[in-house]
Write an enzyme that holds these catalytic residues in place. Structure first.
Site, PDB file in Angstrom:
ATOM      1  NE  ARG A  22       0.262  16.253 -13.920  1.00  0.00           N
ATOM      2  CZ  ARG A  22       0.908  15.514 -12.842  1.00  0.00           C
ATOM      3  NH1 ARG A  22       0.621  15.489 -11.941  1.00  0.00           N
ATOM      4  NH2 ARG A  22       1.867  14.862 -13.587  1.00  0.00           N
ATOM      5  CG  HIS A  52      -0.696   8.572 -25.080  1.00  0.00           C
ATOM      6  ND1 HIS A  52      -1.426   8.906 -23.951  1.00  0.00           N
ATOM      7  CD2 HIS A  52       0.646   8.451 -25.036  1.00  0.00           C
ATOM      8  CE1 HIS A  52      -0.431   9.179 -23.274  1.00  0.00           C
ATOM      9  NE2 HIS A  52       0.798   9.171 -23.495  1.00  0.00           N
ATOM     10  CG  ASN A  77      -1.813  14.912 -21.155  1.00  0.00           C
ATOM     11  OD1 ASN A  77      -0.680  14.105 -20.869  1.00  0.00           O
ATOM     12  ND2 ASN A  77      -2.703  14.756 -20.184  1.00  0.00           N
ATOM     13  CD  GLU A  84       6.671  14.740 -23.215  1.00  0.00           C
ATOM     14  OE1 GLU A  84       6.143  15.895 -22.913  1.00  0.00           O
ATOM     15  OE2 GLU A  84       6.381  13.761 -23.143  1.00  0.00           O
ATOM     16  CG  HIS A 113       6.167   9.175 -24.903  1.00  0.00           C
ATOM     17  ND1 HIS A 113       5.020   9.096 -24.693  1.00  0.00           N
ATOM     18  CD2 HIS A 113       6.490  10.312 -24.017  1.00  0.00           C
ATOM     19  CE1 HIS A 113       4.321   9.968 -24.166  1.00  0.00           C
ATOM     20  NE2 HIS A 113       5.275  10.801 -23.694  1.00  0.00           N
ATOM     21  NE  ARG A 149      -4.242  -2.171   1.668  1.00  0.00           N
ATOM     22  CZ  ARG A 149      -4.081  -3.139   2.558  1.00  0.00           C
ATOM     23  NH1 ARG A 149      -3.175  -3.082   3.549  1.00  0.00           N
ATOM     24  NH2 ARG A 149      -5.001  -3.945   2.359  1.00  0.00           N
ATOM     25  CE  LYS A 185       4.823  16.781 -15.074  1.00  0.00           C
ATOM     26  NZ  LYS A 185       5.328  15.462 -15.756  1.00  0.00           N
ATOM     27  CG  HIS A 193       1.205  13.498 -24.249  1.00  0.00           C
ATOM     28  ND1 HIS A 193       1.715  14.901 -24.572  1.00  0.00           N
ATOM     29  CD2 HIS A 193       2.117  12.953 -23.459  1.00  0.00           C
ATOM     30  CE1 HIS A 193       3.041  14.798 -23.724  1.00  0.00           C
ATOM     31  NE2 HIS A 193       3.093  13.650 -23.231  1.00  0.00           N
ATOM     32  CE  LYS A 244      -0.667  12.795 -15.520  1.00  0.00           C
ATOM     33  NZ  LYS A 244      -1.143  13.350 -16.700  1.00  0.00           N
ATOM     34  CD  GLU A 264      -4.336  15.216 -16.709  1.00  0.00           C
ATOM     35  OE1 GLU A 264      -3.093  14.825 -16.603  1.00  0.00           O
ATOM     36  OE2 GLU A 264      -4.990  14.809 -17.784  1.00  0.00           O
TER      37      GLU A 264
HETATM   38  P1  NAD Z   1      13.078   5.093 -21.768  1.00  0.00           P
HETATM   39  O1  NAD Z   1      12.955   5.151 -20.192  1.00  0.00           O
HETATM   40  O2  NAD Z   1      12.608   3.889 -22.856  1.00  0.00           O
HETATM   41  O3  NAD Z   1      14.522   5.419 -22.152  1.00  0.00           O
HETATM   42  C1  NAD Z   1      14.933   5.502 -23.367  1.00  0.00           C
HETATM   43  C2  NAD Z   1      16.090   4.710 -23.748  1.00  0.00           C
HETATM   44  O4  NAD Z   1      17.355   5.461 -23.310  1.00  0.00           O
HETATM   45  C3  NAD Z   1      16.056   3.392 -23.388  1.00  0.00           C
HETATM   46  O5  NAD Z   1      16.774   2.269 -23.993  1.00  0.00           O
HETATM   47  C4  NAD Z   1      16.970   3.329 -22.081  1.00  0.00           C
HETATM   48  O6  NAD Z   1      17.572   2.196 -21.688  1.00  0.00           O
HETATM   49  C5  NAD Z   1      18.008   4.247 -22.480  1.00  0.00           C
HETATM   50  N1  NAD Z   1      18.852   5.250 -21.502  1.00  0.00           N
HETATM   51  C6  NAD Z   1      18.158   5.662 -20.409  1.00  0.00           C
HETATM   52  N2  NAD Z   1      19.199   6.379 -19.754  1.00  0.00           N
HETATM   53  C7  NAD Z   1      20.173   6.300 -20.557  1.00  0.00           C
HETATM   54  C8  NAD Z   1      21.550   6.932 -20.508  1.00  0.00           C
HETATM   55  N3  NAD Z   1      21.930   7.882 -19.425  1.00  0.00           N
HETATM   56  N4  NAD Z   1      22.352   6.585 -21.255  1.00  0.00           N
HETATM   57  C9  NAD Z   1      22.260   5.901 -22.254  1.00  0.00           C
HETATM   58  N5  NAD Z   1      20.938   5.123 -22.473  1.00  0.00           N
HETATM   59  C10 NAD Z   1      20.007   5.476 -21.555  1.00  0.00           C
HETATM   60  O7  NAD Z   1      12.193   6.227 -22.490  1.00  0.00           O
HETATM   61  P2  NAD Z   1      11.930   7.789 -21.857  1.00  0.00           P
HETATM   62  O8  NAD Z   1      11.706   8.407 -23.150  1.00  0.00           O
HETATM   63  O9  NAD Z   1      12.942   8.222 -20.985  1.00  0.00           O
HETATM   64  O10 NAD Z   1      10.557   7.623 -21.126  1.00  0.00           O
HETATM   65  C11 NAD Z   1       9.560   7.485 -21.868  1.00  0.00           C
HETATM   66  C12 NAD Z   1       8.456   7.057 -21.161  1.00  0.00           C
HETATM   67  O11 NAD Z   1       8.057   7.900 -20.354  1.00  0.00           O
HETATM   68  C13 NAD Z   1       6.972   6.541 -21.590  1.00  0.00           C
HETATM   69  O12 NAD Z   1       6.681   5.443 -21.418  1.00  0.00           O
HETATM   70  C14 NAD Z   1       6.100   7.789 -21.287  1.00  0.00           C
HETATM   71  O13 NAD Z   1       4.894   7.238 -21.248  1.00  0.00           O
HETATM   72  C15 NAD Z   1       6.799   8.091 -20.030  1.00  0.00           C
HETATM   73  N6  NAD Z   1       6.327   9.474 -19.797  1.00  0.00           N
HETATM   74  C16 NAD Z   1       5.561   9.611 -18.370  1.00  0.00           C
HETATM   75  C17 NAD Z   1       5.566  10.975 -18.083  1.00  0.00           C
HETATM   76  C18 NAD Z   1       4.964  11.156 -16.494  1.00  0.00           C
HETATM   77  O14 NAD Z   1       4.577  12.276 -16.250  1.00  0.00           O
HETATM   78  N7  NAD Z   1       4.849  10.074 -15.800  1.00  0.00           N
HETATM   79  C19 NAD Z   1       5.817  12.164 -18.882  1.00  0.00           C
HETATM   80  C20 NAD Z   1       6.218  11.636 -19.992  1.00  0.00           C
HETATM   81  C21 NAD Z   1       6.497  10.275 -20.417  1.00  0.00           C
HETATM   82  N1  GLY Z   2       3.530  14.542 -18.527  1.00  0.00           N
HETATM   83  C1  GLY Z   2       1.974  14.819 -18.309  1.00  0.00           C
HETATM   84  C2  GLY Z   2       1.703  14.851 -16.997  1.00  0.00           C
HETATM   85  O1  GLY Z   2       2.704  14.783 -15.908  1.00  0.00           O
HETATM   86  O2  GLY Z   2       0.768  15.494 -16.539  1.00  0.00           O
END
Ligand code: NAD
Ligand code: GLY
Length: 358
Positions: A241, A252, A245, A185, A265, A121, A227, A248, A143, A237
């Protein structure tokens, strides 16, 4: 080093931005307030460079550290990986006094955050984002979640970390395509919130590609502070907030249609932001010149400016209905009201969509 605060009353937390922070635990170890195990979740790519330094920092500060290395990829942001984390933590006899560390990009951050939100939890967690995208966006704001075959990020929770540790040095190993994805982003913040920041981004592509420290620090700091401001005003949101998006809803749909991991992404968000900006231009909210500037800047940072060739309006509408902003069966879109402002609209017609997507 720069420090920002996400102001959420008793759930407030700091964001540290600087070079070499992974190996300076004096700055952040105080945010581990429980004395149980520390569980680092990372992936097989990131662990090569960053797991040993983080583990050593934690051990030198007296913590009992274990780590779980997951496969790398968006396609692993799923219930199987979540279950692996749960099993690992139970096998390690982790209790409620555990602190989890998410060491990696947005995939590891979202997945680990959701595991932290739900293990017994809820246990504490700290974000250590290592991609540009996760440093400017996903590690801040709470998120967390995983994908479902029927939709992206469909299972999750709002759950804030105790701290965010952004080490600029991590960007040195990041592939160029991932740096671009992060810029999607970054550009988003300029379009929805800060016209001056958009202008700044227009001026610095060369320095950005050279990983100029001053430019990277300015970009990350400005994005995190926007942010933090938005999240502090509307954590879950209810309204404001949603502007984060931009692009997005289209993005998506593209990620899902192409198969998770085929378009990054950030690439999907870039294409989606241009499509949303075309909607704004069709409605006369931004000028043709401003739309051109949005397309130009997207190209400068080597991102796509339109949909995948094989994706049609029908493919978008079928997938977009699952968007989390959908209300009373109506898909809602973030559309710029001007360069530097945006809001949510539920009255976009199929004709407009068709024109914008083309
Ligand atoms: P990711 O986590 O897949 O990383 C991208 C690639 O880079 C991967 O292959 C990873 O292993 C590699 N990598 C990471 N750090 C590295 C480094 N320092 N050196 C070399 N390689 C490295 O992708 P991302 O773009 O970081 O994140 C995308 C994800 O984030 C999606 O799932 C998306 O939905 C999510 N997201 C979430 C939010 C939120 O608010 N929670 C906002 C935007 C995106
Ligand atoms: N990346 C969108 C949010 O955090 O609300």
């Amino acid at each position: 080093m720069e420090t920002l605060l996400v102001d959420l009353q008793q759930r407030s937390y700091p964001i540290f931005i600087g070079e070499g922070l992974l190996t300076t635990p004096d700055i952040w170890a105080q945010y581990i307030t429980k004395r149980g195990k520390v569980v680092i979740v990372t992936n097989e790519t990131v662990q090569k460079w960053y797991l040993a330094p983080l583990t050593q920092s934690l051990q030198s500060s007296g913590f009992d550290v274990v780590s779980l290395i997951l496969p790398d990829g968006e396609e692993y942001k799923n219930i199987e990986s979540y279950n692996k984390i749960m099993t690992f933590m139970l096998e390690q006899n982790c209790g409620r006094d555990t602190t989890m560390f998410a060491l990696g990009g947005g995939v590891i951050g979202d997945l680990t955050g959701f595991a932290a939100a739900s293990f017994q939890r809820g246990v504490d967690f700290i974000q250590v984002p290592t991609t540009l995208l996760s440093q400017v966006d996903s590690s801040v704001g709470g998120k967390t979640g995983i994908n479902h075959p029927l939709g992206k990020n469909m299972i999750g929770a709002f759950y804030q970390p105790k701290a965010v540790i952004i080490d600029l040095k991590a960007l040195a190993t990041l592939p160029k395509r991932e740096l671009s994805a992060g810029m999607a982003e970054v550009i988003k913040y300029g379009i929805i919130w800060d016209n001056e920041f958009f202008e700044y981004l227009e001026q610095v592509p060369n320095k950005f590609w050279q990983l100029d420290n001053e430019v990277l620090t300015h970009i990350i700091k400005r994005c995190c502070s926007i942010k933090a401001e938005v999240v502090s005003k509307d954590e879950t949101e209810q309204n404001l907030r949603a502007i984060l998006n931009l692009g997005h809803t289209f993005g998506h749909a593209i990620e899902n249609f192409m198969g998770y991991g085929v378009w990054l992404h950030g690439e999907a968000v870039a294409a989606g932001s241009v499509i949303a900006s075309r909607l704004a231009s069709l409605r006369g909210k931004i000028t043709a010149k401003e739309l051109e500037r949005i397309i130009d800047i997207t190209k400068q940072y080597e991102l796509p400016v339109g949909k995948p060739d094989n994706m049609e309006l029908n493919d978008f509408t079928k997938l977009m209905i699952h968007d989390k902003k959908t209300k009373n069966g109506k898909v809602r879109f973030i559309i710029p009201d001007a360069l530097g402002r945006a809001s949510l609209y539920d009255n976009v017609t199929n004709q407009e969509l068709s024109l914008a997507i083309k």
